[in-house]
Design a protein around this motif. Structure first.
Motif, PDB file in Angstrom:
ATOM      1  N   SER A 173     -39.651 -27.706 -10.961  1.00  0.00           N
ATOM      2  CA  SER A 173     -40.853 -28.219 -11.624  1.00  0.00           C
ATOM      3  C   SER A 173     -41.496 -29.345 -10.821  1.00  0.00           C
ATOM      4  O   SER A 173     -42.672 -29.664 -11.028  1.00  0.00           O
ATOM      5  CB  SER A 173     -40.515 -28.737 -13.028  1.00  0.00           C
ATOM      6  OG  SER A 173     -40.189 -27.681 -13.895  1.00  0.00           O
ATOM      7  N   ASP A 182     -41.200 -32.485 -11.015  1.00  0.00           N
ATOM      8  CA  ASP A 182     -41.702 -33.585 -11.821  1.00  0.00           C
ATOM      9  C   ASP A 182     -41.001 -34.904 -11.523  1.00  0.00           C
ATOM     10  O   ASP A 182     -41.527 -35.968 -11.829  1.00  0.00           O
ATOM     11  CB  ASP A 182     -41.599 -33.263 -13.315  1.00  0.00           C
ATOM     12  CG  ASP A 182     -40.238 -32.707 -13.708  1.00  0.00           C
ATOM     13  OD1 ASP A 182     -39.363 -32.582 -12.833  1.00  0.00           O
ATOM     14  OD2 ASP A 182     -40.059 -32.383 -14.897  1.00  0.00           O
ATOM     15  N   ASP A 221     -33.806 -36.494 -12.447  1.00  0.00           N
ATOM     16  CA  ASP A 221     -32.953 -36.851 -13.574  1.00  0.00           C
ATOM     17  C   ASP A 221     -31.575 -37.187 -13.012  1.00  0.00           C
ATOM     18  O   ASP A 221     -31.028 -36.441 -12.197  1.00  0.00           O
ATOM     19  CB  ASP A 221     -32.825 -35.692 -14.564  1.00  0.00           C
ATOM     20  CG  ASP A 221     -34.016 -35.603 -15.496  1.00  0.00           C
ATOM     21  OD1 ASP A 221     -34.223 -36.547 -16.272  1.00  0.00           O
ATOM     22  OD2 ASP A 221     -34.748 -34.600 -15.433  1.00  0.00           O
ATOM     23  N   SER A 239     -34.358 -41.124 -15.856  1.00  0.00           N
ATOM     24  CA  SER A 239     -35.362 -40.220 -15.298  1.00  0.00           C
ATOM     25  C   SER A 239     -36.390 -41.041 -14.542  1.00  0.00           C
ATOM     26  O   SER A 239     -36.776 -42.119 -15.002  1.00  0.00           O
ATOM     27  CB  SER A 239     -36.072 -39.425 -16.390  1.00  0.00           C
ATOM     28  OG  SER A 239     -35.220 -38.478 -16.972  1.00  0.00           O
ATOM     29  N   GLY A 275     -36.670 -24.609 -16.168  1.00  0.00           N
ATOM     30  CA  GLY A 275     -37.252 -25.583 -15.267  1.00  0.00           C
ATOM     31  C   GLY A 275     -38.482 -24.926 -14.651  1.00  0.00           C
ATOM     32  O   GLY A 275     -39.244 -24.253 -15.329  1.00  0.00           O
ATOM     33  N   ASN A 309     -41.579 -23.093 -15.848  1.00  0.00           N
ATOM     34  CA  ASN A 309     -42.751 -23.952 -15.986  1.00  0.00           C
ATOM     35  C   ASN A 309     -43.659 -23.949 -14.760  1.00  0.00           C
ATOM     36  O   ASN A 309     -44.764 -24.499 -14.821  1.00  0.00           O
ATOM     37  CB  ASN A 309     -42.309 -25.404 -16.230  1.00  0.00           C
ATOM     38  CG  ASN A 309     -41.482 -25.552 -17.485  1.00  0.00           C
ATOM     39  OD1 ASN A 309     -41.816 -25.021 -18.527  1.00  0.00           O
ATOM     40  ND2 ASN A 309     -40.372 -26.284 -17.374  1.00  0.00           N
ATOM     41  N   ASP A 329     -47.402 -25.239 -15.047  1.00  0.00           N
ATOM     42  CA  ASP A 329     -47.685 -26.589 -14.537  1.00  0.00           C
ATOM     43  C   ASP A 329     -48.802 -26.558 -13.499  1.00  0.00           C
ATOM     44  O   ASP A 329     -49.696 -27.406 -13.490  1.00  0.00           O
ATOM     45  CB  ASP A 329     -46.429 -27.203 -13.929  1.00  0.00           C
ATOM     46  CG  ASP A 329     -45.374 -27.562 -14.970  1.00  0.00           C
ATOM     47  OD1 ASP A 329     -45.669 -27.475 -16.179  1.00  0.00           O
ATOM     48  OD2 ASP A 329     -44.249 -27.906 -14.566  1.00  0.00           O
ATOM     49  N   ARG A 343     -48.422 -30.727 -22.171  1.00  0.00           N
ATOM     50  CA  ARG A 343     -47.532 -31.415 -23.100  1.00  0.00           C
ATOM     51  C   ARG A 343     -47.446 -30.667 -24.433  1.00  0.00           C
ATOM     52  O   ARG A 343     -48.455 -30.411 -25.078  1.00  0.00           O
ATOM     53  CB  ARG A 343     -48.020 -32.843 -23.334  1.00  0.00           C
ATOM     54  CG  ARG A 343     -47.041 -33.723 -24.120  1.00  0.00           C
ATOM     55  CD  ARG A 343     -47.542 -35.151 -24.191  1.00  0.00           C
ATOM     56  NE  ARG A 343     -47.695 -35.747 -22.873  1.00  0.00           N
ATOM     57  CZ  ARG A 343     -46.716 -36.327 -22.197  1.00  0.00           C
ATOM     58  NH1 ARG A 343     -45.486 -36.367 -22.716  1.00  0.00           N
ATOM     59  NH2 ARG A 343     -46.931 -36.839 -20.995  1.00  0.00           N
ATOM     60  N   GLY A 361     -37.013 -28.800 -18.972  1.00  0.00           N
ATOM     61  CA  GLY A 361     -38.282 -29.265 -19.507  1.00  0.00           C
ATOM     62  C   GLY A 361     -38.915 -28.316 -20.497  1.00  0.00           C
ATOM     63  O   GLY A 361     -39.655 -28.738 -21.394  1.00  0.00           O
ATOM     64  N   ASN A 363     -41.419 -28.021 -24.759  1.00  0.00           N
ATOM     65  CA  ASN A 363     -42.702 -27.345 -24.961  1.00  0.00           C
ATOM     66  C   ASN A 363     -42.642 -26.617 -26.300  1.00  0.00           C
ATOM     67  O   ASN A 363     -42.082 -25.529 -26.412  1.00  0.00           O
ATOM     68  CB  ASN A 363     -42.942 -26.376 -23.803  1.00  0.00           C
ATOM     69  CG  ASN A 363     -44.298 -25.685 -23.875  1.00  0.00           C
ATOM     70  OD1 ASN A 363     -44.795 -25.366 -24.958  1.00  0.00           O
ATOM     71  ND2 ASN A 363     -44.895 -25.433 -22.721  1.00  0.00           N
ATOM     72  N   LEU A 389     -32.656 -32.514 -21.263  1.00  0.00           N
ATOM     73  CA  LEU A 389     -32.987 -33.054 -19.943  1.00  0.00           C
ATOM     74  C   LEU A 389     -31.769 -33.589 -19.199  1.00  0.00           C
ATOM     75  O   LEU A 389     -31.900 -34.071 -18.076  1.00  0.00           O
ATOM     76  CB  LEU A 389     -34.045 -34.152 -20.071  1.00  0.00           C
ATOM     77  CG  LEU A 389     -35.417 -33.683 -20.568  1.00  0.00           C
ATOM     78  CD1 LEU A 389     -36.402 -34.842 -20.559  1.00  0.00           C
ATOM     79  CD2 LEU A 389     -35.954 -32.526 -19.725  1.00  0.00           C
TER      80      LEU A 389
END
Length: 369
Positions: A13, A15, A18, A36, A170, A193, A197, A210, A298, A302, A329
């Motif tokens: 992802s 993002d 973690d 994170s 992910g 995702n 994304d 989101r 993630g 959703n 997560l």
């Protein structure tokens, strides 16, 4: 000897990172801390760009690996500070790195998998031993090198006499089938995702949708969904794995050529339905006897996607992995802490039934503190 390990995960992802501090000294592992941290925009952009061929790749990849190691080190230091743990009390860090190519079994029969990282630099910056490069030994043994998490899922989520499904969403989605008889299967389902994304970023400027709120305002385009679902990977039997090598913006652009006038929100709704459909097709084919589907990654956050999963797999109760004792997560990062523990003990971390390798292997290369 301490039972403390740190697991780090930065997935497809893109993002961020973690990190978890895990105690394995008791029969049931305990997550002591979780941090994170988002990627800096320039690092995220470079990691994204390095997923596809480009100019001066080797130089850029090396520097991106350095930057990633520094981002990892920052998360490690934050974990140690937050939990009041000295670096010397941690046996090792499991640092998977950032996958930018995943082509097992291709080209010469062995293929390759490539994760950007600099574990030597991470060991220098933290003073803790680092275990990295988890996939390549399985690929060398004829396997897919992925997914790596099903053996960990079995230890954490497996229930005697009950089949449990664990779906990690992910950037890419993968399913673990934890059989009532103790058997374990696992494989990549398809996109998670990553496409959602990308489309969200391109059309709203936000890095992700989101709660799936934007997708929920759109209408699924049946013709486009049918075309997306024709992707051959989705119909291959396991063992199988994939990544951004396949499910990337160029792939999506090719699929959208006949739908140039579509409303962006409708495309987002259709991409969400693609992920839900690909995942539930695997659930319905390989996990039909399970009453529980625990979702991590993630995608578990959703709400719209979770609703679509439940609608398409009505016989299975779809819940975030939090309901089974480990927050969504934290699962993948904890898995790499476990893989680091296995490597340091010279125990196998892979499953032949998952990757198709010639046998289970000790995974990872160790960079001593």
């Amino acid at each position: 000897m301490s039972g403390l390990f740190i697991g780090l995960m930065s997935g497809t992802s893109l993002d961020g990172v973690d990190g978890v501090l895990v105690d394995f000294s008791q029969p049931r592992m305990t997550v002591i801390g979780h941090v994170s941290a988002p990627f800096a925009p320039e690092l995220r952009a470079e990691l994204w760009a390095l997923n596809t061929p480009g100019t001066d790749e080797l130089h850029r990849a090396a520097l991106a690996g350095n930057a990633l190691a520094r981002a990892y080190a920052a998360v490690v230091h934050a974990l140690l500070e937050r939990t009041g743990t000295p670096a010397g009390a941690v046996q090792a860090i499991g640092a998977h790195g950032q996958t930018v190519r995943h082509r097992p079994q291709l080209f010469d029969g062995t293929g390759y998998t490539l994760q950007l990282n600099n574990p030597a630099l991470l060991a220098e910056l933290t003073g803790i031993s680092v275990v990295a490069d988890f996939r390549s030994r399985d690929v060398a043994a004829g396997g897919q090198g992925a997914p790596l998490v099903p053996a960990f899922h079995q230890g954490v989520f497996g229930r005697p006499g009950e089949t449990v499904l664990v779906l990690n969403i992910g950037g890419i989605s993968n399913l673990s089938v934890l059989g009532a008889d103790g058997s374990v299967a696992g494989f990549d389902c398809g996109p998670g995702n990553a496409l959602m994304d990308h489309w969200c970023q391109a059309h709203t400027g936000e890095p992700f949708d989101r709660n799936g709120a934007w997708a929920a305002t759109g209408q699924v385009l049946p013709d486009l969904l049918a075309k997306l679902l024709q992707e051959p990977f989705l119909h291959q039997p396991p063992p199988k794995s994939t990544g951004r090598d396949l499910f990337n913006p160029a792939w999506l652009a090719g699929q959208l050529m006949a739908h140039a006038g579509a409303r962006p929100a409708d495309v987002q709704a259709t991409l969400t339905e693609l992920t839900a459909s690909a995942c539930t097709a695997c659930v319905n084919s390989y996990g039909k006897y399970s009453k529980t589907l625990a979702v991590c990654g993630g995608g578990a956050l959703n709400a719209h996607l979770m609703q679509r999963l439940q609608a398409l797999a009505p016989a299975t109760m779809v819940v975030p992995s939090d309901a089974l004792g480990l927050p969504a997560l934290q699962v993948e990062a904890a898995a790499f802490a476990w893989l680091a523990q296995q490597a340091m003990a010279r125990k196998t971390g892979s499953l032949q039934s998952v990757t198709g390798a010639r046998g289970a292997r000790v995974l990872g290369a160790v960079y001593p503190a």
